[in-house]
Design an enzyme around this catalytic site. Sequence first.
Site, short mmCIF file in Angstrom:
data_model
loop_
_atom_site.label_atom_id
_atom_site.label_comp_id
_atom_site.label_asym_id
_atom_site.label_seq_id
_atom_site.Cartn_x
_atom_site.Cartn_y
_atom_site.Cartn_z
N ASP A 1 0.80 -1.25 0.00
CA ASP A 1 0.00 0.00 0.00
C ASP A 1 0.82 1.29 0.00
O ASP A 1 0.46 2.27 0.67
CB ASP A 1 -0.96 0.01 1.20
CG ASP A 1 -1.96 -1.14 1.17
OD1 ASP A 1 -1.90 -1.95 0.23
OD2 ASP A 1 -2.78 -1.24 2.09
N VAL B 1 3.16 0.36 4.17
CA VAL B 1 2.41 1.14 5.17
C VAL B 1 0.98 0.61 5.27
O VAL B 1 0.45 0.07 4.31
CB VAL B 1 2.40 2.64 4.78
CG1 VAL B 1 3.82 3.18 4.75
CG2 VAL B 1 1.70 2.91 3.46
N THR B 2 0.38 0.80 6.42
CA THR B 2 0.99 1.26 7.64
C THR B 2 1.33 0.05 8.52
O THR B 2 0.67 -0.99 8.43
CB THR B 2 0.05 2.20 8.43
OG1 THR B 2 -1.18 1.52 8.72
CG2 THR B 2 -0.27 3.44 7.65
N LYS C 1 -6.53 -5.00 -3.27
CA LYS C 1 -7.16 -5.66 -2.12
C LYS C 1 -8.21 -4.74 -1.51
O LYS C 1 -7.96 -3.57 -1.28
CB LYS C 1 -6.11 -6.07 -1.09
CG LYS C 1 -5.33 -4.92 -0.47
CD LYS C 1 -4.23 -5.47 0.43
CE LYS C 1 -3.49 -4.39 1.17
NZ LYS C 1 -4.25 -3.64 2.18
N LYS D 1 -7.83 -4.94 4.71
CA LYS D 1 -6.55 -4.54 5.28
C LYS D 1 -5.52 -5.64 5.03
O LYS D 1 -4.40 -5.35 4.63
CB LYS D 1 -6.70 -4.27 6.79
CG LYS D 1 -7.75 -3.21 7.13
CD LYS D 1 -7.49 -1.88 6.47
CE LYS D 1 -8.46 -0.81 6.92
NZ LYS D 1 -8.42 0.38 6.03
N GLN E 1 6.81 -13.29 22.57
CA GLN E 1 6.58 -14.72 22.85
C GLN E 1 7.29 -15.64 21.86
O GLN E 1 6.69 -16.58 21.31
CB GLN E 1 5.08 -15.02 22.85
CG GLN E 1 4.31 -14.21 23.90
CD GLN E 1 2.83 -14.49 23.82
OE1 GLN E 1 2.40 -15.60 24.10
NE2 GLN E 1 2.06 -13.47 23.44
N GLU F 1 -4.59 -0.83 -1.49
CA GLU F 1 -5.90 -0.92 -0.83
C GLU F 1 -6.87 -0.05 -1.62
O GLU F 1 -6.58 1.12 -1.91
CB GLU F 1 -5.82 -0.42 0.62
CG GLU F 1 -7.17 -0.52 1.33
CD GLU F 1 -7.13 -0.05 2.78
OE1 GLU F 1 -6.05 0.30 3.29
OE2 GLU F 1 -8.22 -0.02 3.39
N CYS G 1 -2.41 -2.29 7.68
CA CYS G 1 -2.36 -3.29 6.61
C CYS G 1 -1.14 -4.21 6.69
O CYS G 1 -1.24 -5.39 6.32
CB CYS G 1 -2.46 -2.60 5.26
SG CYS G 1 -4.12 -1.93 5.00
C1 C5J Z 1 -3.22 0.80 5.40
C2 C5J Z 1 -4.97 2.08 6.42
N1 C5J Z 1 -2.70 0.52 4.22
N2 C5J Z 1 -4.20 2.56 7.38
N3 C5J Z 1 -4.46 1.34 5.41
O1 C5J Z 1 -2.61 0.58 6.42
O2 C5J Z 1 -6.16 2.33 6.43
#
Ligand code: C5J
Length: 223
Positions: free
Chosen positions: A23, A156-157, A128, A131, A201, A71, A161
């Site tokens: 993204d 990102v982020t 996509k 997320k 963990q 996205e 995602c």
């Molecule tokens: C992504 C978002 N790509 N933050 N989308 O992380 O909405």
Amino acid sequence: MQITAEPHSVTLDLDATALMVIDMQKDFLYPNGFGAFLGNDVTLLQRTIRPIQRLLTAARMRGLLIIHTREGHLPDLSDCPPTKLDRWPVGTRIGDPGPMGRILIRGEEGHGIINEVAPLPGEIVLDKPGKSAFYATDLDAILHQHGIRNLLITGVTTDVCCNATVIGANDRGFNAIVLEDCVSSYSPARHAATLETIKAQGGIFGWVTTSADVLHILNGAIK
Ligand code: C5J
């Protein structure tokens, strides 16, 4: 090949490894994009651009499978669940007019990948609606088709995602290795907490490493 990572080093068969660039879209990273319009500091995300560029160069030289994701939704929003629409004020919702076209709609300017890490012809660009890059996409099938077991996670982020994709990968039996300088969030605290959770963990969701560690391996293994 062993790569230095947290919580412990991980074996990486490069022939079974793909680079995922998640993204890196204009709406999230550019100062005139939707993220900035909402008041986010996009410079926090822009710090990923240089290291991702260096990785892309090395991955292309080594012949790694490269998968870019975006996205976004169909113009009629038929693939957008109410949960992604209803929680935000009108004017800031998916499909509303934004500074770079309709927000997160496929084909709009802001939905495009930033010029700095643009995909090359032949590289996979996965659209996509969710997320996670696994949700309602062919990612699982693509990875199996190419014999991929390890995913290098960039983009990102971190907390949204990238994290959703890491969890999806782990559930499906893929090793997710997150490159901490190649992922970022609008919130440094959420970025740090996400990485902490991934490697907690004994590596509950995966591993955390750096682009320098991956480049060391990639550049030493150029065919
Ligand atoms: C992504 C978002 N790509 N933050 N989308 O992380 O909405």
